[in-house]
Write a protein that holds these residues in place. Sequence first.
Motif, PDB file in Angstrom:
ATOM      1  N   VAL B  44      14.051  27.395  22.667  1.00  0.00           N
ATOM      2  CA  VAL B  44      14.227  28.833  22.479  1.00  0.00           C
ATOM      3  C   VAL B  44      15.670  29.137  22.076  1.00  0.00           C
ATOM      4  O   VAL B  44      16.593  28.554  22.632  1.00  0.00           O
ATOM      5  N   GLN B  45      15.822  30.000  21.090  1.00  0.00           N
ATOM      6  CA  GLN B  45      17.169  30.470  20.720  1.00  0.00           C
ATOM      7  C   GLN B  45      17.149  31.990  20.658  1.00  0.00           C
ATOM      8  O   GLN B  45      16.194  32.565  20.133  1.00  0.00           O
ATOM      9  N   ASP B 123      -2.086   6.679  16.111  1.00  0.00           N
ATOM     10  CA  ASP B 123      -3.394   6.056  15.888  1.00  0.00           C
ATOM     11  C   ASP B 123      -4.355   7.076  15.267  1.00  0.00           C
ATOM     12  O   ASP B 123      -5.470   7.290  15.746  1.00  0.00           O
ATOM     13  N   GLY B 124      -3.900   7.710  14.169  1.00  0.00           N
ATOM     14  CA  GLY B 124      -4.739   8.706  13.489  1.00  0.00           C
ATOM     15  C   GLY B 124      -4.628  10.069  14.139  1.00  0.00           C
ATOM     16  O   GLY B 124      -4.421  10.188  15.352  1.00  0.00           O
ATOM     17  N   GLY B 125      -4.726  11.112  13.333  1.00  0.00           N
ATOM     18  CA  GLY B 125      -4.752  12.469  13.869  1.00  0.00           C
ATOM     19  C   GLY B 125      -3.452  12.934  14.487  1.00  0.00           C
ATOM     20  O   GLY B 125      -3.447  13.791  15.372  1.00  0.00           O
ATOM     21  N   THR B 126      -2.311  12.425  13.992  1.00  0.00           N
ATOM     22  CA  THR B 126      -1.047  12.823  14.634  1.00  0.00           C
ATOM     23  C   THR B 126      -0.754  14.300  14.392  1.00  0.00           C
ATOM     24  O   THR B 126      -0.243  14.979  15.266  1.00  0.00           O
ATOM     25  N   ARG B 127      -1.114  14.828  13.229  1.00  0.00           N
ATOM     26  CA  ARG B 127      -0.772  16.226  12.952  1.00  0.00           C
ATOM     27  C   ARG B 127      -1.626  17.184  13.781  1.00  0.00           C
ATOM     28  O   ARG B 127      -1.141  18.215  14.218  1.00  0.00           O
ATOM     29  N   THR B 128      -2.900  16.811  13.999  1.00  0.00           N
ATOM     30  CA  THR B 128      -3.753  17.706  14.776  1.00  0.00           C
ATOM     31  C   THR B 128      -3.414  17.613  16.268  1.00  0.00           C
ATOM     32  O   THR B 128      -3.412  18.627  16.973  1.00  0.00           O
ATOM     33  N   ALA B 129      -3.086  16.409  16.737  1.00  0.00           N
ATOM     34  CA  ALA B 129      -2.620  16.299  18.124  1.00  0.00           C
ATOM     35  C   ALA B 129      -1.337  17.111  18.292  1.00  0.00           C
ATOM     36  O   ALA B 129      -1.153  17.811  19.293  1.00  0.00           O
ATOM     37  N   ALA B 130      -0.447  17.032  17.293  1.00  0.00           N
ATOM     38  CA  ALA B 130       0.821  17.754  17.369  1.00  0.00           C
ATOM     39  C   ALA B 130       0.577  19.257  17.492  1.00  0.00           C
ATOM     40  O   ALA B 130       1.188  19.931  18.336  1.00  0.00           O
ATOM     41  N   ILE B 131      -0.319  19.806  16.684  1.00  0.00           N
ATOM     42  CA  ILE B 131      -0.593  21.248  16.751  1.00  0.00           C
ATOM     43  C   ILE B 131      -1.167  21.618  18.119  1.00  0.00           C
ATOM     44  O   ILE B 131      -0.751  22.594  18.752  1.00  0.00           O
ATOM     45  N   THR B 132      -2.102  20.803  18.581  1.00  0.00           N
ATOM     46  CA  THR B 132      -2.757  21.092  19.862  1.00  0.00           C
ATOM     47  C   THR B 132      -1.756  21.056  21.022  1.00  0.00           C
ATOM     48  O   THR B 132      -1.769  21.925  21.909  1.00  0.00           O
ATOM     49  N   GLY B 133      -0.867  20.066  21.010  1.00  0.00           N
ATOM     50  CA  GLY B 133       0.145  19.984  22.067  1.00  0.00           C
ATOM     51  C   GLY B 133       1.227  21.041  21.900  1.00  0.00           C
ATOM     52  O   GLY B 133       1.726  21.620  22.875  1.00  0.00           O
ATOM     53  N   ALA B 134       1.611  21.285  20.649  1.00  0.00           N
ATOM     54  CA  ALA B 134       2.697  22.237  20.389  1.00  0.00           C
ATOM     55  C   ALA B 134       2.330  23.625  20.880  1.00  0.00           C
ATOM     56  O   ALA B 134       3.185  24.373  21.377  1.00  0.00           O
ATOM     57  N   TYR B 135       1.040  23.972  20.762  1.00  0.00           N
ATOM     58  CA  TYR B 135       0.640  25.291  21.252  1.00  0.00           C
ATOM     59  C   TYR B 135       0.921  25.424  22.750  1.00  0.00           C
ATOM     60  O   TYR B 135       1.414  26.455  23.220  1.00  0.00           O
ATOM     61  N   VAL B 136       0.640  24.360  23.501  1.00  0.00           N
ATOM     62  CA  VAL B 136       0.865  24.407  24.956  1.00  0.00           C
ATOM     63  C   VAL B 136       2.365  24.507  25.256  1.00  0.00           C
ATOM     64  O   VAL B 136       2.796  25.265  26.135  1.00  0.00           O
ATOM     65  N   ALA B 137       3.153  23.755  24.508  1.00  0.00           N
ATOM     66  CA  ALA B 137       4.612  23.841  24.695  1.00  0.00           C
ATOM     67  C   ALA B 137       5.113  25.235  24.343  1.00  0.00           C
ATOM     68  O   ALA B 137       6.018  25.775  24.993  1.00  0.00           O
ATOM     69  N   LEU B 138       4.503  25.824  23.322  1.00  0.00           N
ATOM     70  CA  LEU B 138       4.873  27.186  22.921  1.00  0.00           C
ATOM     71  C   LEU B 138       4.578  28.185  24.045  1.00  0.00           C
ATOM     72  O   LEU B 138       5.401  29.058  24.356  1.00  0.00           O
ATOM     73  N   VAL B 139       3.418  28.035  24.678  1.00  0.00           N
ATOM     74  CA  VAL B 139       3.069  28.928  25.789  1.00  0.00           C
ATOM     75  C   VAL B 139       4.106  28.806  26.904  1.00  0.00           C
ATOM     76  O   VAL B 139       4.587  29.816  27.446  1.00  0.00           O
ATOM     77  N   ASP B 140       4.484  27.572  27.236  1.00  0.00           N
ATOM     78  CA  ASP B 140       5.479  27.395  28.299  1.00  0.00           C
ATOM     79  C   ASP B 140       6.826  28.001  27.915  1.00  0.00           C
ATOM     80  O   ASP B 140       7.516  28.582  28.757  1.00  0.00           O
ATOM     81  N   ALA B 141       7.191  27.867  26.645  1.00  0.00           N
ATOM     82  CA  ALA B 141       8.463  28.447  26.200  1.00  0.00           C
ATOM     83  C   ALA B 141       8.408  29.972  26.295  1.00  0.00           C
ATOM     84  O   ALA B 141       9.384  30.625  26.690  1.00  0.00           O
ATOM     85  N   VAL B 142       7.261  30.537  25.936  1.00  0.00           N
ATOM     86  CA  VAL B 142       7.126  31.989  26.005  1.00  0.00           C
ATOM     87  C   VAL B 142       7.165  32.465  27.461  1.00  0.00           C
ATOM     88  O   VAL B 142       7.813  33.464  27.796  1.00  0.00           O
ATOM     89  N   ARG B 143       6.519  31.710  28.343  1.00  0.00           N
ATOM     90  CA  ARG B 143       6.594  32.066  29.771  1.00  0.00           C
ATOM     91  C   ARG B 143       8.043  32.044  30.255  1.00  0.00           C
ATOM     92  O   ARG B 143       8.483  32.915  30.991  1.00  0.00           O
TER      93      ARG B 143
END
Lengths: 238, 238, 238, 238, 238, 238
Positions: B44-45, B123-143
């Motif tokens: 966060v900035q 092992d395949g699907g790195t971009r979709t795993a990244a989006i799925t995880g990033a959303y959770v990190a985003l929620v924590d940052a917003v909290r």
Amino acid sequence: MARADGRNPDQLRPVTITRNWLAHAEGSVLVEFGGTRVLCAASVQDSVPRWRKGSGQGWVTAEYAMLPRATNTRNDRESVRGKIGGRTHEISRLIGRSLRACVDYKILGENSIMIDCDVLQADGGTRTAAITGAYVALVDAVRWMRERKMCKGDPLVASVAAVSVGVVKSTPLLDLCYTEDVAAETDMNVVMTGTGEFVEVQGTAEGRPFDRAALDQLLDLGAAGCAELTRLQKEALA
Amino acid sequence: MARADGRNPDQLRPVTITRNWLAHAEGSVLVEFGGTRVLCAASVQDSVPRWRKGSGQGWVTAEYAMLPRATNTRNDRESVRGKIGGRTHEISRLIGRSLRACVDYKILGENSIMIDCDVLQADGGTRTAAITGAYVALVDAVRWMRERKMCKGDPLVASVAAVSVGVVKSTPLLDLCYTEDVAAETDMNVVMTGTGEFVEVQGTAEGRPFDRAALDQLLDLGAAGCAELTRLQKEALA
Amino acid sequence: MARADGRNPDQLRPVTITRNWLAHAEGSVLVEFGGTRVLCAASVQDSVPRWRKGSGQGWVTAEYAMLPRATNTRNDRESVRGKIGGRTHEISRLIGRSLRACVDYKILGENSIMIDCDVLQADGGTRTAAITGAYVALVDAVRWMRERKMCKGDPLVASVAAVSVGVVKSTPLLDLCYTEDVAAETDMNVVMTGTGEFVEVQGTAEGRPFDRAALDQLLDLGAAGCAELTRLQKEALA
Amino acid sequence: MARADGRNPDQLRPVTITRNWLAHAEGSVLVEFGGTRVLCAASVQDSVPRWRKGSGQGWVTAEYAMLPRATNTRNDRESVRGKIGGRTHEISRLIGRSLRACVDYKILGENSIMIDCDVLQADGGTRTAAITGAYVALVDAVRWMRERKMCKGDPLVASVAAVSVGVVKSTPLLDLCYTEDVAAETDMNVVMTGTGEFVEVQGTAEGRPFDRAALDQLLDLGAAGCAELTRLQKEALA
Amino acid sequence: MARADGRNPDQLRPVTITRNWLAHAEGSVLVEFGGTRVLCAASVQDSVPRWRKGSGQGWVTAEYAMLPRATNTRNDRESVRGKIGGRTHEISRLIGRSLRACVDYKILGENSIMIDCDVLQADGGTRTAAITGAYVALVDAVRWMRERKMCKGDPLVASVAAVSVGVVKSTPLLDLCYTEDVAAETDMNVVMTGTGEFVEVQGTAEGRPFDRAALDQLLDLGAAGCAELTRLQKEALA
Amino acid sequence: MARADGRNPDQLRPVTITRNWLAHAEGSVLVEFGGTRVLCAASVQDSVPRWRKGSGQGWVTAEYAMLPRATNTRNDRESVRGKIGGRTHEISRLIGRSLRACVDYKILGENSIMIDCDVLQADGGTRTAAITGAYVALVDAVRWMRERKMCKGDPLVASVAAVSVGVVKSTPLLDLCYTEDVAAETDMNVVMTGTGEFVEVQGTAEGRPFDRAALDQLLDLGAAGCAELTRLQKEALA
């Protein structure tokens, strides 16, 4: 919804495909979708990238770029900034993948074709115009090679054309110009073969997520647009 | 068709979402889709990029990268090569667009959230795993921001999850691992909101063009996968 | 002087060495010195750099990097900036020199081992943790090579471990965490073999110059710390 | 062991320190340690780097480089290669840290001094010659500033000099020339204040690890060399 | 018009040409035109660039650079900026072309000579001083080659010297110093062979366009200056 | 000597100057000298570079580049290589200097005009065609500014045109095409004002040095060519 240039929602802009625009390239096309003007030059090389050597197979790749004043305000040159931006990379890769869907590498033999797509003037849909024009330049380059017996037959197994579609003020539109593109809630690029199959579909929610019904409408619109572009490519190549 | 790990065609790999994996970041998640392991860190900035200053609106962006030995053979570092490759650019842009679909910038205020997605193992699907995880990190940052009263309410207007789908030996499969990805004739990444709408659809014919029926099958499969991932995100955030 | 975490001045932080953290690398270690967490991956290649070809001798080198959010505030990626910073260069070189002290190149044969040390989380002493972990990854990579008969015997002639020492408020301390490192008047990194000899000594007056007595005290402290780390490496490798 | 130029093991090469070698710089020195010739130019600016603004404190930094034909075989220019190598970075940082040990930043005020050390000819010990000469250029630059009342007193709180020491064929030697440096089993650079305290000690096992006794011998030798260099600096500045 | 240093309009500054200024280079010259001081180092290689291989012919090229504090205010290093500026490129190319006019490539054989021209101190006319000095370094490098029988005869077919001329306050002046250069309305660099023929003429209207009469006057002045420099080169080489 | 296209030695190729070739630029010209085709786009900005701020004066600059397939064999893009080559730098600087000779910066006010000259197709003389076309684009950009009252009068104090001349097989020729350029013994670019004064003269001995008589002949030929080009510029602007 009335469009700025009076088109129907499912109507392409005036499209012109001028072959042999350049004296030196093995294939060259100036393609225009309304105010969007892209110069596509195909260069043939009788060699392949290192990782491809000895495979007996060829390679096709593409590079996309914009002249600094193709757009309404000037953009700094990527050569001056010393690096290529993400958008340029993304579009170059899309064009390359689309063209590779047309080619049988074994028949092409260990030769490469590089297609340079330089946007001289931009008014929306530069990447889809580039793909549509690049295919024609590719055909001319392949003809040039076949005259010189560089291939073992016809390496072209399909044609490709591409068009942008999008939802603007809840109306699905074909072939967005720049002002429509900026206003679009959803934006999709559709790349299809001349036989109506998909090569690439990229849909993006610009403003708000879209549902399956909207997606289906856009795919229908894109398919019709690509069919019309395929007809124009054939005409130009006749 | 039997899958290497015995999964059904419409089955995700084991997914784990570990929050707070890092001590310093405002939100951080280690997300695993089978052998694919991506570390997502949200920073966060209390400022925005120059072109956004004075707008009263915030910004969300993302950067994707792979450690050199995330893959089976080592890749040179992009920092050592001195430039970022096209694939990295393309994926960083996709993740950024996907996350921006979740956020109301006015409520976010003139703050930025940068999500770094670093692939520790691929092992395949790195971009979709990244989006799925990033959303959770985003929620924590917003909290974290809301605890500090940095926003004028809840800037999150949607959740996003993403999954890859593809056709391998004529069978549509969900959540491809690397060996399946390499063998796929068609490859699609589907990014959807928690309410089942599309944020981004990217389908590519790797081997041969695909028809509308195949596209529809893949979209169904992707929608089901995203729904399941949405459930797992909620569980992790509970 | 009481330390933030209650340690004695001559006490290491809790150290953990987790082998085989990655599926693909020939050797891999997640090493933790308290909150400092470094992922060390050893990659084997059956070739050597150009200047080494035909010599019959191998090569060992290392690259160090930090994830952008390993630290309390985010650092821009070196790949995005397009160049590697001085600190990164300096540390990569130190790790490489330290590991090369363990290896008999003739026995290694014309093979290379590259050790990537990526800091996932930083809390002081990242370079010394990296060296300590990298040695263990190197041992695993060499074992992997020996199983495949790539070497003409055991190329490892020594072990190495490293620790930071420093003077904070006039007290010599072992294994500084970040807040101690920032407050240190003198800062020293000591790299030693398992038999108690020096491979590298780098002492720097951060605040004020130091005399021979202080230097001697720090060397004693560093030697004791390296001995303990050597014991932990042996345990991990048993 | 007889040295190539007949020196005793504890003897410096002929050292000359020529002040005001350049017309434009606020301080400039051509320093020679035998065949090693380094041009040190101090540039004064009445501003500080951005991160230092408003602190009331100054800054001192250094850049080291080699002309392409300073060495026996030509090296490509770092400007042509487009990036700075690890060795250059490492040495620039060492020189900067060494000079900063001499300066009280508050008395310097919000001014910067940049010391450029360009190796015109190299024969071993270029970094230690650079530090030794750079200190003299720094003094001249400070005198220039004080004549113009830019400082609130004398910002120089110490002098620094540096010398290399090493073990060649088991004999500890002072001030290694290039051929000795290449043959050294252990190599150490010692940076000391004029009052005999350490600013930086960097010892590296080139061929084989070294024990505490060897380390102590090298430190003694380095201390004596630095004391002699301090005397020569004073003479030059008189 | 009185010149700052009392020279006549058609008078060169004091010129000194010091050969063998460097120990390692095959040819090296410190050339001084008044306060302008350029170090020219010629490096011989028994190979040619890739595009020249197998031709039986050699190659001569040059690189020009300035030390950061050669000028009145410090310039950032091009290595630090990561790219070479337009002025550096332009001058390097001019020097290379000028020297290539002296050489018969067939007699040189498949060898290369690289001339590095590094400006240690600048006071106008650095490029012309560089050419004048580089020629002398080239002669020494060729003599070195001929002693080793690397050439099939004397590859030098001409000598070159260069001087700047310009119109300042309507007066044509020879060999402008920095303050004159800045004030010049027209600026010309003249490169000539020892037999009085032109190798390169570059005239630029700095302030206002110039007519044929002014051009003729400047060419006369330049020709006389080059003749005098040729005499000094001969003297130095005797 | 018969020329390939049957021209007389003192004859220009067919020249066309097409204004307003681009929709967005404030001035734009497609200029053709035979097969050489350069697109010149003038972009107006109501600001000046940092070093010019507060001076009350404007700035004019230029950038030159070639499309990859402008030439007979494809050249890699400078953006992909990550740096601008020497030739590009040299020509950009020449065009910029030439155009600046036309402008009174005080009347221009604190505005900038950037002229992009992109070679779409190359057949010799690209830099002189670029200057000739860029001047016309500059005039259109200035007219655009004057309509908007951005200037305090007419900032254009001169016109410029440029042409290449050269000696091929001992015959002085005007406006060399590519094959003539390659064969030229001497090559000169002449930039002149509409009133017949010189702005820039660059003569280079490609094969062998040239004497004053040859230089004079080339200047005569260049002056006649520039006069004809000036006439064509006027016609185009009428």
